[in-house]
Motif scaffolding. Structure first.
Motif, PDB file in Angstrom:
ATOM      1  N   ALA A   1       0.892  -1.077   0.106  1.00  0.00           N
ATOM      2  CA  ALA A   1       0.040   0.007  -0.181  1.00  0.00           C
ATOM      3  C   ALA A   1       1.041   1.160   0.165  1.00  0.00           C
ATOM      4  O   ALA A   1       0.631   2.094  -0.690  1.00  0.00           O
ATOM      5  CB  ALA A   1      -0.920   0.089   1.235  1.00  0.00           C
TER       6      ALA A   1
ATOM      7  N   VAL B   1       1.503   4.374  -2.914  1.00  0.00           N
ATOM      8  CA  VAL B   1       1.323   6.169  -2.569  1.00  0.00           C
ATOM      9  C   VAL B   1       2.523   6.726  -2.997  1.00  0.00           C
ATOM     10  O   VAL B   1       2.676   7.650  -3.497  1.00  0.00           O
ATOM     11  CB  VAL B   1       0.983   6.156  -1.130  1.00  0.00           C
ATOM     12  CG1 VAL B   1       0.977   7.657  -0.929  1.00  0.00           C
ATOM     13  CG2 VAL B   1      -0.343   5.533  -0.762  1.00  0.00           C
TER      14      VAL B   1
ATOM     15  N   GLU C   1      -4.078  -2.593   4.567  1.00  0.00           N
ATOM     16  CA  GLU C   1      -3.956  -1.476   3.661  1.00  0.00           C
ATOM     17  C   GLU C   1      -3.808  -0.173   3.849  1.00  0.00           C
ATOM     18  O   GLU C   1      -2.996   0.816   3.706  1.00  0.00           O
ATOM     19  CB  GLU C   1      -4.780  -1.696   2.405  1.00  0.00           C
ATOM     20  CG  GLU C   1      -4.245  -2.959   1.441  1.00  0.00           C
ATOM     21  CD  GLU C   1      -4.639  -4.434   1.947  1.00  0.00           C
ATOM     22  OE1 GLU C   1      -5.624  -3.986   2.766  1.00  0.00           O
ATOM     23  OE2 GLU C   1      -4.304  -5.080   1.513  1.00  0.00           O
TER      24      GLU C   1
ATOM     25  N   ARG D   1      -1.316   2.807   3.719  1.00  0.00           N
ATOM     26  CA  ARG D   1      -1.575   4.018   2.828  1.00  0.00           C
ATOM     27  C   ARG D   1      -1.473   5.346   3.552  1.00  0.00           C
ATOM     28  O   ARG D   1      -0.898   6.247   3.119  1.00  0.00           O
ATOM     29  CB  ARG D   1      -3.191   3.745   2.158  1.00  0.00           C
ATOM     30  CG  ARG D   1      -3.310   4.630   1.138  1.00  0.00           C
ATOM     31  CD  ARG D   1      -4.543   4.309   0.306  1.00  0.00           C
ATOM     32  NE  ARG D   1      -5.765   3.693   1.227  1.00  0.00           N
ATOM     33  CZ  ARG D   1      -6.501   4.373   1.964  1.00  0.00           C
ATOM     34  NH1 ARG D   1      -6.252   5.705   1.724  1.00  0.00           N
ATOM     35  NH2 ARG D   1      -7.496   3.787   2.642  1.00  0.00           N
TER      36      ARG D   1
ATOM     37  N   GLU E   1       0.840   8.566   2.812  1.00  0.00           N
ATOM     38  CA  GLU E   1       0.238   9.997   2.798  1.00  0.00           C
ATOM     39  C   GLU E   1       0.433  11.015   3.692  1.00  0.00           C
ATOM     40  O   GLU E   1       0.854  12.336   2.961  1.00  0.00           O
ATOM     41  CB  GLU E   1      -1.459   9.709   2.542  1.00  0.00           C
ATOM     42  CG  GLU E   1      -1.950   9.016   1.232  1.00  0.00           C
ATOM     43  CD  GLU E   1      -3.438   8.500   1.463  1.00  0.00           C
ATOM     44  OE1 GLU E   1      -4.051   7.947   0.525  1.00  0.00           O
ATOM     45  OE2 GLU E   1      -4.062   8.972   2.560  1.00  0.00           O
TER      46      GLU E   1
END
Lengths: 348, 348
Positions: free
Chosen positions: A86, A90, A297, A301, A305
């Motif tokens: 994940a 990104v 995930e 993620r 981020e």
DNA sequence: CTGTTAGCGCTTTCAC
DNA sequence: GTGAAAGCGCTAACAG
């Protein structure tokens, strides 16, 4: 043999194209402020020579390395590899490379890995701290000149943002579910009990058990299949045979399931089973195993981020950026009702 | 806030320590030819400043980057993550960092990843080619100035060493085992049938079947659980119900197993099942599933070892190194007899 | 034992 | 539009 010994350099390209290095630099960086004719020509030369810019030289000029580091205990563990995948996604979107290193939960290894990553001047770091309380780690991370995000486990006494599952609530949810089924002697098989996540889950279990005026029963002895078999044998032969088992991690769940199977204990009729953390075949084995699912995930993620947000902010904010207080992001877990807890889910 | 904005440099260390840059350089590179006094002193300054050498500058000086790249389809796939873990271990022993990138089996992505890795001047490359016949890939790899080894699948028409499982023999072994059990209508469920590994396995199956004067029956339709259910339904309702199923990959095995379970088909009594590639719970489900096991870790390990050998040789050999002909290393697979094929293994 | 110095390949003013 | 030239942080001759 076409194998070249050295990579062509920018100035070789410039020379061969009959232009200055500046022009080539412009071309490989988007081609602005270069005449279409020159642009096309230089591009052709680059193609012919198989030129690929040297990231080291760019980095040295103070640019971002376009890499972020991910430090995890193991890459073969589905939980961490899913996080990694994940985070990768990104990173890719942000035009960056994810460098994964594995620590085996060894703090020394962890420090080593971090130093390698720092040497490589990654733009940011995502880390699963081997030990949330490790001072050396905390100090290293606090002084490092790049944003850091912790996942799965926080780094205590630091301003490091962390993204974790809500282990406590998840464990309470699980325990409460077992209680709702009417089980009275609910044993908690912890597996290794030093990790932050496991501690949180233990607390959640205890809270729910005590709220129901039941007695918490912990067994921290399960390390592998053999110890699981031994633990369950003891439980069965003891004075207070449990009527439900709550396992705090994946492998423990599987070992317990196998041991129960081995002893021909009917699940859930004789003993119910509920595990923390979902796994691939939990729904395929018979009976299917009910679990608390973590948003794997999402953890990877979100962490990535947030890291890129910080990277971006850092760029905009004045150098004297007063770092915000440590954020702790807790992600919701979910109960997946399958058969092993005593439920009768609609789907096979 | 102690967060520093820039990393300290070697010359800052030198200045603060009151020595020349060479001395500091010597200290961080082992400390030979430096007096014990100076050594200790410089080390203290380094510690105080939190100095970490800048890899980019070293790389620029023409040194090894001490990194190797691993390009795989997915990091969440147990097969590849195990390879990765094994390669990691070898890399660590060789004081290098493994950089893993994922392609999702997309050739465009693959080229992109390779270019990023080349930009970073990794010392060598391990790759699982998305498409063994891709020309763009072959050309890129052939001209690149670093050793490359392919795993799981070869790169055809190239001098690239590959480390793969002996898929053909493994499939023959599996098929023969089913034949030995007396099954006559053995269906082969391929899953996606374009990959090199699957093709090899198909060939192995066909060879064994034909040698036994039976008829090969392929079904290439299985993509997910739904298609598996559909395929098996058709098989059951067709004129020639199979008495055994040979699945060519992990996920296909699991889907088939679940579908068989769903239709209440007795395994192995009504239909036997044998899968290519082992997986974690194959021995836990009931019946336990017999499989062909691939030496996963060994693939990753050997590939990395060979890469470092080449790196080492390259160092010793004259620049005009005439590359040896492409080696192809085929690793033995093994049949694990569990219950689903009709065997009665001793252990539970 | 220790310091001076010249680049490695690139980006980036600053001129033209 | 284009190029010359100055470093980025480090290592490696080459002196002392």
């Amino acid at each position: 043999m076409a194998k070249k010994i050295t990579h062509p350099t920018l100035s070789q390209v410039a020379q061969k194209a009959g232009v200055g290095t500046t022009t080539v630099s412009r071309v490989i960086n988007g081609g602005d402020r270069v005449s279409p004719r020159t642009l096309a020509h230089v591009r052709r030369v680059i193609e012919t020579l198989g030129y690929v810019p040297n990231q080291a030289a760019r980095t040295l000029k103070g640019q971002r390395t376009k890499t972020i580091g991910l430090v995890i205990p193991s890459i073969a563990d589905p939980f961490f590899s899913s996080c990694a995948e994940a985070a990768q996604a990104v990173a890719r979107v942000n035009d960056s490379l994810l460098i994964v290193t594995v620590t085996g939960n060894d703090p020394r290894n962890e420090i080593d890995n971090l130093n390698v990553l720092i040497r490589h001047r990654v733009d940011g770091l995502i880390i699963v701290p081997a030990d949330s309380h490790n001072h050396a780690l905390r100090d290293l991370l606090n002084r490092v000149a790049m944003p850091v995000v912790a996942i799965d486990r926080p780094v205590v006494n630091s301003s490091i943002t962390s993204v974790v599952a809500d282990n406590l609530k998840g464990a309470m949810l699980a325990t409460q579910h077992l209680i709702d089924h009417g089980y009275k002697r609910i044993v908690c098989l912890t597996g290794e009990s030093t990790l932050y996540t496991i501690r949180e889950r233990m607390t959640g279990y205890r809270k729910a058990i005590e709220a129901a005026h039941l007695t918490p029963i912990f067994d921290t002895s399960v390390k592998d299949y053999r110890s699981a078999e031994y633990a369950i044998k003891n439980l069965l032969e003891g004075p207070h045979t449990p009527d439900a088992i709550f396992t705090l991690k994946n492998s423990t769940t599987i070992y317990a399931f196998e041991a129960l199977q081995k002893f021909n204990i009917a699940v859930p009729e004789s003993i119910a089973l509920l595990g923390f953390d979902d796994f691939e075949l939990a729904s395929t084995v018979r009976p299917s195993i009910s679990v608390i699912e973590q948003p794997v995930e999402e953890i990877g993620r979100r962490a990535a981020e947030i890291l890129f947000e910080q990277l971006f902010d850092e760029h905009k904010t004045a150098p004297t950026a007063s770092s915000q207080p440590a954020r702790q992001i807790k992600l919701k877990t979910r109960l997946i009702q399958r058969h092993s807890c005593g439920c009768t889910p609609p789907i096979a």
